[in-house]
Write a protein that holds these residues in place. Structure first.
Motif, PDB file in Angstrom:
ATOM      1  N   PRO A 159       0.843  -1.191   0.000  1.00  0.00           N
ATOM      2  CA  PRO A 159       0.000   0.000   0.000  1.00  0.00           C
ATOM      3  C   PRO A 159       0.886   1.251   0.000  1.00  0.00           C
ATOM      4  O   PRO A 159       1.934   1.273   0.644  1.00  0.00           O
ATOM      5  CB  PRO A 159      -0.791  -0.098   1.305  1.00  0.00           C
ATOM      6  N   VAL A 160       0.480   2.258  -0.734  1.00  0.00           N
ATOM      7  CA  VAL A 160       1.210   3.522  -0.786  1.00  0.00           C
ATOM      8  C   VAL A 160       0.380   4.549  -0.012  1.00  0.00           C
ATOM      9  O   VAL A 160      -0.773   4.810  -0.354  1.00  0.00           O
ATOM     10  CB  VAL A 160       1.446   3.978  -2.238  1.00  0.00           C
ATOM     11  N   ILE A 161       0.992   5.089   1.045  1.00  0.00           N
ATOM     12  CA  ILE A 161       0.323   6.029   1.939  1.00  0.00           C
ATOM     13  C   ILE A 161       0.884   7.416   1.646  1.00  0.00           C
ATOM     14  O   ILE A 161       2.099   7.621   1.724  1.00  0.00           O
ATOM     15  CB  ILE A 161       0.571   5.660   3.423  1.00  0.00           C
ATOM     16  N   VAL A 162       0.013   8.369   1.299  1.00  0.00           N
ATOM     17  CA  VAL A 162       0.469   9.678   0.855  1.00  0.00           C
ATOM     18  C   VAL A 162      -0.134  10.776   1.716  1.00  0.00           C
ATOM     19  O   VAL A 162      -1.357  10.857   1.871  1.00  0.00           O
ATOM     20  CB  VAL A 162       0.082   9.937  -0.610  1.00  0.00           C
ATOM     21  N   ASP A 163       0.732  11.613   2.264  1.00  0.00           N
ATOM     22  CA  ASP A 163       0.327  12.787   3.035  1.00  0.00           C
ATOM     23  C   ASP A 163       0.401  14.003   2.119  1.00  0.00           C
ATOM     24  O   ASP A 163       1.488  14.410   1.706  1.00  0.00           O
ATOM     25  CB  ASP A 163       1.264  12.962   4.240  1.00  0.00           C
ATOM     26  N   PHE A 164      -0.770  14.551   1.753  1.00  0.00           N
ATOM     27  CA  PHE A 164      -0.824  15.812   1.020  1.00  0.00           C
ATOM     28  C   PHE A 164      -0.864  16.924   2.065  1.00  0.00           C
ATOM     29  O   PHE A 164      -1.743  16.944   2.924  1.00  0.00           O
ATOM     30  CB  PHE A 164      -2.070  15.866   0.123  1.00  0.00           C
ATOM     31  N   TRP A 165       0.091  17.823   1.996  1.00  0.00           N
ATOM     32  CA  TRP A 165       0.285  18.842   3.021  1.00  0.00           C
ATOM     33  C   TRP A 165       0.713  20.153   2.363  1.00  0.00           C
ATOM     34  O   TRP A 165       0.910  20.207   1.149  1.00  0.00           O
ATOM     35  CB  TRP A 165       1.370  18.373   4.003  1.00  0.00           C
ATOM     36  N   LEU A 198       8.612  -2.033   5.030  1.00  0.00           N
ATOM     37  CA  LEU A 198       8.197  -3.126   4.136  1.00  0.00           C
ATOM     38  C   LEU A 198       6.781  -3.635   4.419  1.00  0.00           C
ATOM     39  O   LEU A 198       6.436  -4.752   4.050  1.00  0.00           O
ATOM     40  CB  LEU A 198       9.213  -4.273   4.153  1.00  0.00           C
ATOM     41  N   GLN A 199       5.972  -2.790   5.050  1.00  0.00           N
ATOM     42  CA  GLN A 199       4.543  -3.074   5.187  1.00  0.00           C
ATOM     43  C   GLN A 199       3.748  -2.127   4.297  1.00  0.00           C
ATOM     44  O   GLN A 199       2.727  -2.500   3.743  1.00  0.00           O
ATOM     45  CB  GLN A 199       4.095  -2.925   6.634  1.00  0.00           C
ATOM     46  N   ALA A 200       4.205  -0.879   4.216  1.00  0.00           N
ATOM     47  CA  ALA A 200       3.593   0.139   3.368  1.00  0.00           C
ATOM     48  C   ALA A 200       4.694   1.103   2.964  1.00  0.00           C
ATOM     49  O   ALA A 200       5.734   1.166   3.611  1.00  0.00           O
ATOM     50  CB  ALA A 200       2.482   0.866   4.121  1.00  0.00           C
ATOM     51  N   GLN A 201       4.464   1.842   1.876  1.00  0.00           N
ATOM     52  CA  GLN A 201       5.425   2.852   1.453  1.00  0.00           C
ATOM     53  C   GLN A 201       4.782   4.218   1.639  1.00  0.00           C
ATOM     54  O   GLN A 201       3.654   4.450   1.208  1.00  0.00           O
ATOM     55  CB  GLN A 201       5.869   2.604   0.017  1.00  0.00           C
ATOM     56  N   PHE A 202       5.490   5.116   2.327  1.00  0.00           N
ATOM     57  CA  PHE A 202       4.957   6.418   2.718  1.00  0.00           C
ATOM     58  C   PHE A 202       5.596   7.532   1.891  1.00  0.00           C
ATOM     59  O   PHE A 202       6.821   7.607   1.779  1.00  0.00           O
ATOM     60  CB  PHE A 202       5.238   6.668   4.200  1.00  0.00           C
ATOM     61  N   LEU A 203       4.745   8.413   1.363  1.00  0.00           N
ATOM     62  CA  LEU A 203       5.186   9.569   0.587  1.00  0.00           C
ATOM     63  C   LEU A 203       4.563  10.833   1.159  1.00  0.00           C
ATOM     64  O   LEU A 203       3.477  10.784   1.745  1.00  0.00           O
ATOM     65  CB  LEU A 203       4.755   9.440  -0.875  1.00  0.00           C
ATOM     66  N   LYS A 204       5.242  11.962   0.956  1.00  0.00           N
ATOM     67  CA  LYS A 204       4.705  13.278   1.296  1.00  0.00           C
ATOM     68  C   LYS A 204       4.710  14.119   0.032  1.00  0.00           C
ATOM     69  O   LYS A 204       5.714  14.156  -0.676  1.00  0.00           O
ATOM     70  CB  LYS A 204       5.550  13.957   2.370  1.00  0.00           C
ATOM     71  N   ILE A 205       3.590  14.782  -0.238  1.00  0.00           N
ATOM     72  CA  ILE A 205       3.484  15.623  -1.419  1.00  0.00           C
ATOM     73  C   ILE A 205       2.962  16.991  -1.001  1.00  0.00           C
ATOM     74  O   ILE A 205       1.914  17.097  -0.345  1.00  0.00           O
ATOM     75  CB  ILE A 205       2.554  14.995  -2.478  1.00  0.00           C
TER      76      ILE A 205
END
Length: 142
Positions: free
Chosen positions: A57-63, A86-93
């Protein structure tokens, strides 16, 4: 069973054996640790790449840098990411930049955290949350 994971260092895809926990796992391309799960500052092109190549799963924080609740939640989002290698991949945008680039993902309120799985958005929440709340929310999609 193996899973495809995007390396946070070189952005190449590595196939790794799926396990309950990991003590070490390295990128097949650059040798960087795949357990370094600090959120990656990204843009919409990188997001698109992650959601179409990662099996996690890709978790994305839009901020945005002017958003008080976004800044309050930032260390909690990072702590959640660091707790889930290695459970989820986290991104910030940065949402201000993203909406200029391409308004395909509609974000009305920030912070907005979206989860993508199998190439599409499957859920989101808005407003600041603690790291424990974020982890509990992400665990629903593992």
């Amino acid at each position: 069973m193996h899973i495809n994971v995007v390396c946070p260092h070189c952005l190449k895809v590595s196939s790794v054996k799926k396990k309950e926990t990991y003590t070490t796992e390295h990128c097949k391309e650059c040798g960087g640790s795949l357990l370094e799960s600090k959120p990656l500052n990204a843009n919409l092109a990188i997001l698109d790449y992650f959601i179409h190549t990662s099996d996690l799963p890709v978790i994305v924080d839009f901020w945005a840098p002017w958003c008080g609740p976004c800044l309050t939640m930032a260390p909690h989002f990072e702590a959640a990411a660091m707790a889930m290698p290695l459970q989820a991949q986290f991104l910030k945008i940065n949402n201000d930049n993203a909406q200029i680039q391409n308004p395909t993902i509609i974000i009305v309120n920030i912070p907005a955290v979206l989860v993508f799985k199998d190439g599409k958005e499957i859920d989101r929440f808005t407003g600041a949350r603690s790291s424990k709340q974020i982890i509990k929310w992400v665990e629903k999609y593992l």
